[in-house]
Design a protein around this motif. Sequence first.
Motif, PDB file in Angstrom:
ATOM      1  N   ASN A   1      -2.767  18.701  -4.907  1.00  0.00           N
ATOM      2  CA  ASN A   1      -3.874  18.143  -4.130  1.00  0.00           C
ATOM      3  C   ASN A   1      -4.096  16.689  -4.543  1.00  0.00           C
ATOM      4  O   ASN A   1      -4.637  16.419  -5.623  1.00  0.00           O
TER       5      ASN A   1
ATOM      6  N   THR B   1      -6.738  19.472 -11.557  1.00  0.00           N
ATOM      7  CA  THR B   1      -6.652  20.839 -11.046  1.00  0.00           C
ATOM      8  C   THR B   1      -6.163  21.773 -12.145  1.00  0.00           C
ATOM      9  O   THR B   1      -5.253  21.431 -12.904  1.00  0.00           O
TER      10      THR B   1
ATOM     11  N   VAL C   1      -6.037  31.004  -8.048  1.00  0.00           N
ATOM     12  CA  VAL C   1      -7.186  30.176  -7.699  1.00  0.00           C
ATOM     13  C   VAL C   1      -6.929  28.781  -8.269  1.00  0.00           C
ATOM     14  O   VAL C   1      -6.565  28.623  -9.434  1.00  0.00           O
ATOM     15  N   TYR C   2      -7.077  27.776  -7.399  1.00  0.00           N
ATOM     16  CA  TYR C   2      -6.883  26.380  -7.782  1.00  0.00           C
ATOM     17  C   TYR C   2      -8.272  25.759  -7.978  1.00  0.00           C
ATOM     18  O   TYR C   2      -9.006  25.530  -7.015  1.00  0.00           O
ATOM     19  N   THR C   3      -8.636  25.519  -9.231  1.00  0.00           N
ATOM     20  CA  THR C   3      -9.925  24.923  -9.563  1.00  0.00           C
ATOM     21  C   THR C   3      -9.743  23.422  -9.688  1.00  0.00           C
ATOM     22  O   THR C   3      -8.990  22.955 -10.550  1.00  0.00           O
TER      23      THR C   3
ATOM     24  N   SER D   1     -14.229  22.520  -6.618  1.00  0.00           N
ATOM     25  CA  SER D   1     -13.692  23.360  -5.543  1.00  0.00           C
ATOM     26  C   SER D   1     -12.818  24.458  -6.124  1.00  0.00           C
ATOM     27  O   SER D   1     -12.119  24.256  -7.124  1.00  0.00           O
TER      28      SER D   1
ATOM     29  N   ALA E   1     -10.077  27.025  -4.635  1.00  0.00           N
ATOM     30  CA  ALA E   1      -9.247  27.436  -3.503  1.00  0.00           C
ATOM     31  C   ALA E   1      -8.481  28.691  -3.894  1.00  0.00           C
ATOM     32  O   ALA E   1      -7.675  28.672  -4.835  1.00  0.00           O
TER      33      ALA E   1
ATOM     34  N   LYS F   1     -18.333  26.958   2.182  1.00  0.00           N
ATOM     35  CA  LYS F   1     -17.100  27.738   2.127  1.00  0.00           C
ATOM     36  C   LYS F   1     -16.261  27.315   3.325  1.00  0.00           C
ATOM     37  O   LYS F   1     -16.704  27.413   4.465  1.00  0.00           O
TER      38      LYS F   1
ATOM     39  N   ASN G   1     -10.554  29.686   2.685  1.00  0.00           N
ATOM     40  CA  ASN G   1     -10.517  30.391   1.404  1.00  0.00           C
ATOM     41  C   ASN G   1     -10.872  29.478   0.240  1.00  0.00           C
ATOM     42  O   ASN G   1     -10.405  29.683  -0.887  1.00  0.00           O
ATOM     43  N   THR G   2     -11.707  28.468   0.495  1.00  0.00           N
ATOM     44  CA  THR G   2     -12.125  27.541  -0.550  1.00  0.00           C
ATOM     45  C   THR G   2     -13.651  27.497  -0.625  1.00  0.00           C
ATOM     46  O   THR G   2     -14.330  27.334   0.380  1.00  0.00           O
TER      47      THR G   2
ATOM     48  N   VAL H   1     -16.757  25.389  -2.276  1.00  0.00           N
ATOM     49  CA  VAL H   1     -16.957  24.022  -2.751  1.00  0.00           C
ATOM     50  C   VAL H   1     -18.418  23.812  -3.142  1.00  0.00           C
ATOM     51  O   VAL H   1     -19.337  24.222  -2.413  1.00  0.00           O
TER      52      VAL H   1
END
Length: 434
Positions: free
Chosen positions: A260, A266, A288-290, A302, A304, A378, A381-382, A384
């Motif tokens: 990203n 991330t 899950v991508y924080t 965020s 995702a 939201k 699927n993220t 924020v």
Amino acid sequence: MNDDKIGLSRRKMLVGLGAVGVASAGAGIGTTAYFNDTETFEDNTLTAGSLDLFVHVDYSEDQGSYAQYSTEPGTFIDGNVMGGGDGEPLSIQVSDLKPGDSGEGEFCFSIVDNPAYMWMCGELIANAENGQSEPEMDDDDSLDEGELADAMQVTVSYCTPDGEKGDEIVSGSLAEVMLALQAGVPLSGDGDTGAALADRPAFEGVTEPFLDGEPNVAEQCVCFEWVVPTSVENEIQTDSVAFDFEFFAVQSRHNDGTHNPCVDETVVTAYDNDWKGQTLGNPTDGNVYTSVSFGQNQTVLSFAFADDGDGVDFLDTADYSSTNLPVAVDADADGTHDWQLIWQPNAGFPDAPFGYQPNNGGSYGATEALPAGFSAAKVGNTVVFGIPNSDINSTFRLLGYGSTGGEGPIAEVNVDPSLGPDFYSSANAIEFSD
């Protein structure tokens, strides 16, 4: 078959080999080198490829009898300037905004030489009150920030080069859309908003940005529409907003598209389907991508959730009725979480589906609406969260604990998930720093 029938003893074999060696040596007498031949390949070069993004812009706005505006035909952005070279960034300013005003822009892409994954990014730079007129004071008692970002309604969608609308990417108030864009929105080359994050369809590359003077663009464009609804009243008088957005192209070759470029950092956490030996009735795999984005006025967190495509989605309440995501934040990295931000559908929160809980010295208080200046959304699927920079330091810690209520996996954002979540001490939380 045995050795006797061959008629060759070990000694005879050695002698035989020796004789062959002598014969070979004899054959070499009179020669000075091995037979050889040479073919030469000269002037070889390796040339790195390139990726150059051009964004073709067609923007217009309608302020009724007051004003009409459109970008010049053929407007494009190369790098960060209009038309490339020594130009200026494209800046669109709207004055005397009133209920009923609207605008729309179409952004199409020429990605020269290589196909690429695309991201759309942005930031709300200002949402100013600019004082209050007498009519506004009757409708608005807030002096901290303007109401225009919440009043303007925005839709970002896929569209074709001729303007035909496709799937909606994100919509809501300007504040909500810019919150999502600060967290970064991945774009799909086939215009499918349901495409997975990893290995989603890339945008095709082109050999040159123009053919016979016309833009040579990818099949998918992005359309941005805004309107100030006629239902809006005096609360927006004298208010102003400023925002930026950007498009990033990242080569798709040898890349899965998950990086990203909109954010500063991330952390990737795999779903845990064996949390402390539990037997799950509805497991699923994914990550899950924080991500954290440090902005001029707010810091955006965020989360995702990228599922494995088996039809079971971590954040889907049809799959997991109790799914939730509490995020404990140590805003000053002093070792103690200060508050929690929560996304939990079906919980009946005052600011549903989002909530806020302060840490009252070792226990969390009742769930409250988000404090002034905080925001949440939201998008697909993220999940924020936006936090004013005045409420969080440039170095902070967080613990995320995505739970599906026992039937499915958990996704714990923690230094050592095996220790279990501690929502009070932040010693085991992930630290981020601007």
